[in-house]
Design a protein around this motif. Structure first.
Motif, mmCIF file in Angstrom:
data_model
loop_
_atom_site.group_PDB
_atom_site.id
_atom_site.type_symbol
_atom_site.label_atom_id
_atom_site.label_comp_id
_atom_site.label_asym_id
_atom_site.label_seq_id
_atom_site.Cartn_x
_atom_site.Cartn_y
_atom_site.Cartn_z
ATOM 1 N N ASP A 139 38.746 40.032 47.719
ATOM 2 C CA ASP A 139 38.054 40.232 46.426
ATOM 3 C C ASP A 139 36.834 41.122 46.651
ATOM 4 O O ASP A 139 36.571 42.086 45.929
ATOM 5 C CB ASP A 139 37.554 38.888 45.858
ATOM 6 N N ILE A 173 49.535 47.560 41.049
ATOM 7 C CA ILE A 173 50.200 46.372 41.590
ATOM 8 C C ILE A 173 50.551 46.671 43.035
ATOM 9 O O ILE A 173 51.189 47.676 43.346
ATOM 10 C CB ILE A 173 51.440 45.957 40.751
ATOM 11 N N ASP A 213 43.232 41.081 41.429
ATOM 12 C CA ASP A 213 43.798 40.061 40.536
ATOM 13 C C ASP A 213 44.906 39.303 41.270
ATOM 14 O O ASP A 213 45.743 39.907 41.933
ATOM 15 C CB ASP A 213 44.376 40.759 39.292
ATOM 16 N N GLY A 214 44.837 37.970 41.163
ATOM 17 C CA GLY A 214 45.874 37.171 41.820
ATOM 18 C C GLY A 214 45.454 36.739 43.214
ATOM 19 O O GLY A 214 46.255 36.550 44.114
ATOM 20 N N SER A 215 44.138 36.566 43.391
ATOM 21 C CA SER A 215 43.582 36.273 44.728
ATOM 22 C C SER A 215 44.280 35.091 45.415
ATOM 23 O O SER A 215 44.424 35.065 46.626
ATOM 24 C CB SER A 215 42.088 35.935 44.621
ATOM 25 N N SER A 216 44.727 34.128 44.580
ATOM 26 C CA SER A 216 45.339 32.938 45.216
ATOM 27 C C SER A 216 46.645 33.316 45.921
ATOM 28 O O SER A 216 47.200 32.536 46.672
ATOM 29 C CB SER A 216 45.618 31.874 44.148
ATOM 30 N N ASN A 217 47.135 34.533 45.652
ATOM 31 C CA ASN A 217 48.412 34.936 46.258
ATOM 32 C C ASN A 217 48.240 35.742 47.546
ATOM 33 O O ASN A 217 49.218 36.086 48.205
ATOM 34 C CB ASN A 217 49.216 35.772 45.252
ATOM 35 N N SER A 228 50.075 35.979 39.443
ATOM 36 C CA SER A 228 49.211 37.170 39.398
ATOM 37 C C SER A 228 49.480 37.809 38.053
ATOM 38 O O SER A 228 50.625 38.202 37.776
ATOM 39 C CB SER A 228 49.615 38.186 40.471
ATOM 40 N N VAL A 247 49.637 41.185 44.416
ATOM 41 C CA VAL A 247 48.299 41.108 43.820
ATOM 42 C C VAL A 247 48.033 42.451 43.130
ATOM 43 O O VAL A 247 48.869 43.354 43.172
ATOM 44 C CB VAL A 247 47.212 40.801 44.882
ATOM 45 N N GLU A 254 40.689 41.191 32.117
ATOM 46 C CA GLU A 254 42.141 40.936 32.198
ATOM 47 C C GLU A 254 42.806 41.087 30.824
ATOM 48 O O GLU A 254 43.730 41.873 30.663
ATOM 49 C CB GLU A 254 42.366 39.517 32.744
ATOM 50 N N TYR A 311 46.435 49.354 35.694
ATOM 51 C CA TYR A 311 46.407 48.425 36.824
ATOM 52 C C TYR A 311 47.158 49.041 37.992
ATOM 53 O O TYR A 311 47.965 49.961 37.807
ATOM 54 C CB TYR A 311 47.013 47.053 36.469
#
Ligand code: AHG
Ligand code: MN
Ligand code: MN
Ligand code: MN
Length: 335
Positions: free
Chosen positions: A70, A166, A119-123, A247, A130, A280, A164
Motif C-alpha cells: 500500500d 489490474i 486496491d485489494g490489499s488483503s489479496n 478486490s 490487486v 473506489e 484502474y
C-alpha cells in the motif's frame, strides 16, 4: 504481426482530435502509467527474497492494517505526480489529508488526482489480483494558487478521466474519458501499455453477481430478496453465477467484460458500507457508466453524490444496466 498502439501513441492520437487541448491530461495519464509499471514490478515479486509482502504495523485513516505494498504504491504515484507538470495535488485512500504540491509549476497545473494506490490489499499475500484506481478532476480553485480541499470534494459527474490498473495474469490499464473506455495491456517485452480493447461496452445483461455473502445477515429485506432471486433458477432454467475476488478492481473488470452486477450494500451496523466514495465508488461508476452500465448507492446515481468528507463511504451497486434495473425493482419493492 499487427503493431499495437501504445498508451502514449493513443493519448497523442486523442490530442490530435482536440487541437485546442493542452496535452496536460495525456501527460498525467502517462505519469500514472509509469508509476503503475514500477508498482507492477513489486507486485510480481511476491515471495521472492526482496518482495514487499506483509503489513507495516500501521493502521491508516480507514482503520485498516496498512500493507507494505500500500505504502510503496502510494509513494510511487505521489512521486511521479509531484515531479510531473500536470497535477496540483492528490487525495489518496492511504493519506489522512490532501497532498498539496505547492510549487510554481504544480500550482499552475489544472488537474488534481484522487486515488486508491493499491486496491485489494488483503489479496497481496495470497497472490490474488490487486489493482490501482485513479480519477482526474479539473481544479475549481484559481490556477497559480495551491489546490485546496474544495478541488477534491467534487461530485463524480465532474470526473474528466478515470481508470484502474489490474495486476493479474496480465497487467491491464482500463482508461475512461467521456470519449469512451479503452484498455491497454502492459507488454513486458517493450515495457509499454498497448491498446488491447477499444471502446469497451459493458454487456446490458450477464449472469454473474458479486457480493460478500458473509455480510448477508446484515442486509435489509429488499437486498436479501434480490440475492435470493439471484440464487433461484431463471425461466430459462439457468441460475446466475456468483463470483467474488475481494478486490474491487478484479470484480469490476470481470463484470465489465462478461456482464454482471457487483453489490457492496450497507448493513444495519455499517449503513454506508465499506467502499470509499472518492477513491473506489466514483471512479468505478464513471468507467462503468462510460461503458453503458450503471452505478448507484441504492437511492441515487453514485456520480451525483456531493461528497462531504475525503474518506466518506457509500453503498455501491454497479454493473450491467439490465441487471441494475432488476435490482432496483427489488430495492423499490416493485419486483
Ligand atoms: P483496499 O484494499 O483498497 O482497502 O480495498 C479493499 C476493498 C475492495 O477492493 C473490495 O471490493 C472490498 O474491500 C472487499 O471487502 P470485503 O473483504 O469486506 O468483502
Ligand atoms: Mn485499504
Ligand atoms: Mn480499495
Ligand atoms: Mn487501497
Amino acid at each position: 504481426m499487427r503493431k499495437l498502439m501504445t498508451l502514449e501513441e493513443f493519448t497523442i492520437q486523442e490530442l490530435r482530435a482536440f487541437p485546442k487541448a493542452t496535452g496536460q491530461l495525456s501527460g498525467l495519464v502517462r505519469d500514472i502509467g509509469l508509476a503503475a509499471k514500477r508498482i507492477n514490478v513489486e507486485v510480481n515479486k511476491a515471495g521472492l527474497m526482496d518482495a514487499i509482502l506483509g503489513a507495516t504495523g500501521y493502521i491508516n485513516v480507514q482503520g485498516e492494517e496498512v500493507q507494505k505494498l500500500d505504502v510503496f504504491a502510494d509513494n510511487q504515484l505521489v512521486s511521479v505526480l509531484r515531479n510531473g507538470l500536470f497535477c496540483a495535488g492528490i487525495a489518496s485512500e492511504e493519506n489522512d489529508d490532501i497532498l498539496v504540491f505547492d510549487d510554481e509549476v504544480s500550482n499552475n497545473a489544472k488537474y488534481v488526482v484522487l486515488m486508491d494506490p493499491l486496491d485489494g490489499s488483503s489479496n497481496i499475500d495470497v497472490n490474488m489480483p490487486v489493482g490501482t484506481i485513479f480519477s482526474v478532476y479539473r481544479r475549481v480553485t484559481p490556477l497559480g494558487t495551491p489546490c485546496t480541499k474544495e478541488d477534491f470534494l467534487q461530485p463524480g459527474t465532474r470526473i474528466v478521466a478515470a481508470g484502474y490498473i489490474i495486476y493479474g495474469p496480465s497487467t491491464i490499464m482500463v482508461y475512461a474519458t467521456r470519449r469512451g473506455v479503452n484498455a491497454f495491456t502492459l507488454d513486458p517485452s517493450i515495457g509499454e501499455f498497448c491498446l488491447c480493447y477499444s471502446n469497451m461496452k459493458c454487456p446490458e445483461r450477464g449472469d454473474i453477481y458479486s457480493l460478500n455473502y458473509g455480510n448477508y445477515g446484515g442486509y435489509n429485506d429488499q437486498i436479501k430478496k434480490y440475492i435470493d432471486f439471484c440464487e433461484r433458477k431463471k425461466q430459462n432454467g439457468k441460475c446466475y453465477t456468483q463470483r467474488y475476488v475481494g478486490s474491487l478492481v478484479a470484480d469490476i473488470h470481470r463484470n465489465l467484460i462478461k456482464g454482471g452486477i457487483f453489490l457492496y450494500p450497507g448493513t444495519a451496523e455499517k449503513p454506508k458500507g465499506k467502499l470509499r466514495l472518492l477513491y473506489e465508488c466514483n471512479p468505478m461508476a464513471f468507467i462503468i457508466e462510460m461503458a453503458g452500465g450503471h452505478a448507484t448507492n441504492g437511492k441515487q446515481s453514485i456520480l451525483s453524490i456531493i461528497p462531504d468528507t475525503l474518506h466518506e463511504r457509500s453503498p455501491l451497486f454497479i454493473g450491467s444496466s439490465g441487471m441494475m434495473q432488476e435490482l432496483h425493482q427489488y430495492i423499490k419493492g416493485t419486483a
